[in-house]
Design a protein around this motif. Structure first.
Motif, PDB file in Angstrom:
ATOM      1  N   GLY A   1       6.048  21.464   0.681  1.00  0.00           N
ATOM      2  CA  GLY A   1       6.967  21.251   1.794  1.00  0.00           C
ATOM      3  C   GLY A   1       6.503  20.146   2.721  1.00  0.00           C
ATOM      4  N   THR A   2       5.205  19.765   2.608  1.00  0.00           N
ATOM      5  CA  THR A   2       4.718  18.643   3.408  1.00  0.00           C
ATOM      6  C   THR A   2       4.884  17.363   2.590  1.00  0.00           C
ATOM      7  N   ASN A   3       4.515  16.249   3.146  1.00  0.00           N
ATOM      8  CA  ASN A   3       4.724  14.948   2.523  1.00  0.00           C
ATOM      9  C   ASN A   3       3.645  14.672   1.465  1.00  0.00           C
ATOM     10  N   MET A   4       3.992  14.863   0.206  1.00  0.00           N
ATOM     11  CA  MET A   4       3.030  14.641  -0.865  1.00  0.00           C
ATOM     12  C   MET A   4       2.618  13.181  -0.968  1.00  0.00           C
ATOM     13  N   LYS A   5       3.577  12.281  -0.765  1.00  0.00           N
ATOM     14  CA  LYS A   5       3.284  10.858  -0.871  1.00  0.00           C
ATOM     15  C   LYS A   5       2.207  10.467   0.140  1.00  0.00           C
ATOM     16  N   ALA A   6       2.315  10.955   1.356  1.00  0.00           N
ATOM     17  CA  ALA A   6       1.314  10.660   2.377  1.00  0.00           C
ATOM     18  C   ALA A   6      -0.040  11.236   1.975  1.00  0.00           C
ATOM     19  N   TRP A   7      -0.039  12.438   1.428  1.00  0.00           N
ATOM     20  CA  TRP A   7      -1.273  13.082   0.981  1.00  0.00           C
ATOM     21  C   TRP A   7      -1.933  12.256  -0.114  1.00  0.00           C
ATOM     22  N   LEU A   8      -1.143  11.803  -1.103  1.00  0.00           N
ATOM     23  CA  LEU A   8      -1.668  11.003  -2.208  1.00  0.00           C
ATOM     24  C   LEU A   8      -2.167   9.637  -1.725  1.00  0.00           C
ATOM     25  N   PHE A   9      -1.421   9.015  -0.821  1.00  0.00           N
ATOM     26  CA  PHE A   9      -1.840   7.722  -0.295  1.00  0.00           C
ATOM     27  C   PHE A   9      -3.161   7.854   0.457  1.00  0.00           C
ATOM     28  N   THR A  10      -3.361   8.955   1.156  1.00  0.00           N
ATOM     29  CA  THR A  10      -4.611   9.183   1.868  1.00  0.00           C
ATOM     30  C   THR A  10      -5.766   9.322   0.885  1.00  0.00           C
ATOM     31  N   ILE A  11      -5.540  10.070  -0.199  1.00  0.00           N
ATOM     32  CA  ILE A  11      -6.579  10.211  -1.226  1.00  0.00           C
ATOM     33  C   ILE A  11      -6.911   8.852  -1.818  1.00  0.00           C
ATOM     34  N   LEU A  12      -5.882   8.064  -2.143  1.00  0.00           N
ATOM     35  CA  LEU A  12      -6.089   6.738  -2.733  1.00  0.00           C
ATOM     36  C   LEU A  12      -6.856   5.829  -1.778  1.00  0.00           C
ATOM     37  N   ARG A  13      -6.449   5.820  -0.535  1.00  0.00           N
ATOM     38  CA  ARG A  13      -7.101   4.972   0.468  1.00  0.00           C
ATOM     39  C   ARG A  13      -8.559   5.366   0.642  1.00  0.00           C
ATOM     40  N   ASN A  14      -8.826   6.663   0.730  1.00  0.00           N
ATOM     41  CA  ASN A  14     -10.200   7.128   0.875  1.00  0.00           C
ATOM     42  C   ASN A  14     -11.048   6.768  -0.341  1.00  0.00           C
ATOM     43  N   GLU A  15     -10.473   6.880  -1.519  1.00  0.00           N
ATOM     44  CA  GLU A  15     -11.189   6.509  -2.741  1.00  0.00           C
ATOM     45  C   GLU A  15     -11.488   5.011  -2.756  1.00  0.00           C
ATOM     46  N   PHE A  16     -10.530   4.210  -2.338  1.00  0.00           N
ATOM     47  CA  PHE A  16     -10.739   2.763  -2.283  1.00  0.00           C
ATOM     48  C   PHE A  16     -11.905   2.417  -1.369  1.00  0.00           C
ATOM     49  N   TYR A  17     -11.925   2.989  -0.177  1.00  0.00           N
ATOM     50  CA  TYR A  17     -13.003   2.684   0.761  1.00  0.00           C
ATOM     51  C   TYR A  17     -14.340   3.265   0.306  1.00  0.00           C
ATOM     52  N   SER A  18     -14.340   4.379  -0.381  1.00  0.00           N
ATOM     53  CA  SER A  18     -15.579   4.930  -0.934  1.00  0.00           C
ATOM     54  C   SER A  18     -16.157   3.986  -1.978  1.00  0.00           C
TER      55      SER A  18
END
Length: 183
Positions: A53-70
């Motif tokens: 029910g929450t925004n999956m796209k935002a959740w996935l983009f956050t994971i991707l962004r965090n992985e990129f910076y890691s």
């Protein structure tokens, strides 16, 4: 805990957007694909933490962004070898001979009768037991053992290999690799 069909569908639907975002971050299609793959694996692994029910796209983009910076931080900790001193100390077995050997082996394998080729691939390359290979081929275990034995003997004849000493690095490669084993 099972993954819901809605989660799977939303995850798949987000892939094109994830890839576009990853390309914009990394400026490289291959790295972007790796980032998306890592994001999907992490999301799948942590699916229970996602609130439907929450925004999956935002959740996935956050994971991707965090992985990129890691990954960027990790690259910053990698050893720099600008003068090549570390690289000069590394010795690598030349790949040309291995490629030629593999080419010869494939050619020899093609010369085997089909039943022998099938048996040697099942046992030697695929890692099946003799019993499993016999079941796959629909024959007795002794028949598989015989086929493998005949295939090995025929491959040795075709490749002109007489023993174990002929496997591994040759005399020149052994010296390069610092090995004391010389064929």
């Amino acid at each position: 805990m099972a993954v819901s069909p809605g989660f799977k569908a939303d995850l798949i639907a987000a892939i094109p957007s994830l890839r576009a975002f990853a390309v914009s971050l990394s400026q490289n299609a291959d790295k972007a694909d790796d980032l998306v793959q890592e994001t999907l694996v992490k999301a799948w692994d942590k699916h229970q933490s996602f609130q439907m029910g929450t925004n999956m796209k935002a959740w996935l983009f956050t994971i991707l962004r965090n992985e990129f910076y890691s990954q960027m931080r990790k690259r910053g900790r990698e050893v720099q070898d600008t003068d090549g001193a570390m690289t000069a100390r590394l010795a690598v077995h030349p790949s040309q001979q291995g490629k030629l050997d593999l080419q010869d082996f494939r050619g020899a394998l093609e010369q085997l009768p089909e039943d022998q080729r099938e048996a040697i691939i099942l046992i030697g390359a695929s890692g099946f037991s003799y019993e499993e290979a016999a079941e796959i081929c629909g024959c007795a275990v002794g028949t598989i053992k015989s086929r493998v034995s005949r295939a090995r003997t025929r491959l040795q004849d075709i490749l002109k290999v007489s023993g174990e000493a002929e496997y591994g690095p040759d005399a020149i490669s052994a010296q390069v690799m610092g090995s004391s084993v010389v064929a």
